[in-house]
Design an enzyme around this catalytic site. Structure first.
Site, short mmCIF file in Angstrom:
data_model
loop_
_atom_site.label_atom_id
_atom_site.label_comp_id
_atom_site.label_asym_id
_atom_site.label_seq_id
_atom_site.Cartn_x
_atom_site.Cartn_y
_atom_site.Cartn_z
CB CYS A 169 -0.92 0.02 1.30
SG CYS A 169 -1.63 -1.64 1.57
CG HIS A 310 -2.21 4.67 4.87
ND1 HIS A 310 -1.79 4.38 3.47
CD2 HIS A 310 -2.37 3.38 5.43
CE1 HIS A 310 -2.04 3.23 3.02
NE2 HIS A 310 -2.17 2.69 4.34
CD GLU A 321 -2.18 8.25 8.61
OE1 GLU A 321 -1.73 8.88 7.90
OE2 GLU A 321 -3.15 7.36 8.40
CG HIS A 347 -6.31 0.43 0.77
ND1 HIS A 347 -5.16 0.81 -0.14
CD2 HIS A 347 -5.78 0.15 2.02
CE1 HIS A 347 -3.97 1.12 0.31
NE2 HIS A 347 -4.25 0.29 1.78
CG PHE A 406 -0.09 -5.73 4.24
CD1 PHE A 406 -0.74 -4.81 5.06
CD2 PHE A 406 -1.10 -6.90 3.82
CE1 PHE A 406 -2.21 -5.02 5.55
CE2 PHE A 406 -2.29 -6.96 3.98
CZ PHE A 406 -2.98 -6.05 4.90
#
Length: 420
Positions: A169, A310, A321, A347, A406
């Site tokens: 990501c 994010h 975050e 996403h 990830f």
């Protein structure tokens, strides 16, 4: 001019997304708070626990016949098609022309977390149902992640540096950041850069659902499924698309009279080295990446006017975050507007950072911050200003865009209004 004095600017952008297949459409729908998440229509999702996604709609490859032959498109994986389309948009806005005088100094860096998953799934099915000799000879070239950038170079004629990055990501932001570094060190004068993903397939859905990180309880209420930083968030929602930017060395862009949309100020990347999918405790790795990006940009925390988060809508990521932002910005964290594009487009995995960077540049360019939709129930662990539910007009000079993936990948890029 020494390489460390080379400034990098943005001169063009292109988007194919769940909210529209041009930058103008995408940005209009973001400001309106439109959600692009719906029940999956590409295949029957009934047997899956997660049955919703943010699909690209109404994309017509025929509209790009100048760049993609229709017969060739029929065998070309979709992630490659939309990469060429987004690049064509960005090139048109930029006005950058590729010719013998500059082609060796224009490169391509388009990242993808997975690559041609549609091609892979179809070929697996053919292999097991019909045998190896019935697998298409185009399977190999069209399933590998680098072929988006490869086809872009073939189509437009760039002969400078060309490779891909794949960091889950964080891919899109890593691609942008590495393209920036290539120009900074003098290996190219311009880079076509971004991220792409097209993973909404039966195999992709099954695989990512098994990570237990996807939302599964809102199949009948898809537009409220992605809810970053909200107390009732429960997981991310699949999205797909492509974002492409034209990065150029400033003097080169000025010589050809390009309109400058913004300036790239800094980029940093690191790794949590903690867990394959969970962020490090308290967002420690993310905080270090943000601090490093600020230092490389020659900026202070007080200089940042906006953060494109994010913001995945997962329990752990959003809390981590938020804590990372507090670590970096201290009490000022409560005064910085923060929004998550994923609340509306889901996403996009490898495309996320690039598409979110387009939104970040539009914020700088227009003075409007898009909202984080579906923020209804405050979470004590997520107590910052997430621009809830409605767009906000505000002058933004410096903006940060965050991406985390990830494997513990963290990537941060900082843009600034171009001021000569």
């Amino acid at each position: 001019m020494s390489n460390n004095q080379r400034r990098v600017v943005v001169t063009g952008m292109g988007v194919v997304s769940p909210l529209g297949n041009t930058v103008a459409d995408f940005w209009r729908e973001l400001l309106a708070g439109t959600c692009g998440i719906e029940r999956i229509t590409r295949f029957d999702p009934t047997r899956f626990a997660a049955q919703i996604a943010a699909q690209v709609k109404d994309f017509k490859v025929e509209e790009y016949a100048e760049y993609i032959d229709y017969k060739e498109a029929r065998r070309m994986d979709w992630f490659i098609q939309i990469s060429v389309a987004a690049t064509a948009q960005a090139m048109k806005q930029s006005g950058l022309k590729i010719d013998d005088a500059n082609r060796d100094w224009v490169g391509v860096l388009i990242g993808s977390g997975i690559g041609g998953l549609m091609t892979m799934q179809d070929s697996f099915r053919t292999l097991f149902e019909k045998g190896p000799m019935r697998v298409s000879p185009f399977t190999g070239p069209y399933m590998i992640p680098n072929m988006a950038g490869g086809q872009v170079a073939i189509t437009f004629g760039m002969m400078g540096p060309n490779f891909t990055v794949s960091s889950a990501c964080a891919t899109g932001t890593n691609a942008l950041g590495e393209a920036y570094e290539i120009i900074k060190r003098g290996d190219a004068d311009a880079m076509i850069t971004g991220g792409v993903e097209s993973q909404i397939t039966e195999f992709g859905l099954a695989a990512f659902h098994r990570t237990t990180a996807m939302c599964t309880s809102r199949n009948d209420d898809p537009t409220h499924a992605s809810r970053p930083f909200d107390a009732k968030r429960e997981g991310f929602v699949f999205g797909e698309g492509c974002g492409v930017m034209i990065f150029e060395e400033l003097v080169s862009a000025q010589k050809r009279g390009a309109k400058i949309l913004g300036e790239v100020m800094g980029y940093a990347a690191n790794d949590d080295a903690f867990h394959i999918s969970a962020p490090s405790e308290g967002g420690a790795g993310a905080a270090k990446a943000m601090q490093r990006a600020l230092a490389k940009a020659g900026l202070k925390p007080d200089d940042v006017d906006y953060i494109n988060a994010h913001g995945t809508s997962t329990l752990l990521n959003d809390a981590a975050e938020t804590q990372a932002i507090k670590t970096v910005f201290g009490e000022r964290a409560y005064k910085i507007p923060i929004s998550s594009t994923k609340s509306m487009v889901g996403h996009l995995l490898g495309a996320a950072g690039a598409v979110e960077a387009v939104a970040t540049i539009k914020t700088i360019e227009t003075g409007w911050i898009h909202p984080t939709i579906n923020y209804e129930f405050p979470d004590p662990a997520c107590d910052l200003d997430y621009v809830p539910n409605h767009a906000r007009q505000q002058n933004v000079r410096v903006a940060m865009s965050n991406s985390f993936g990830f494997g513990g990948h963290n990537a941060i890029i900082i843009f600034k209004k171009y001021e000569g």
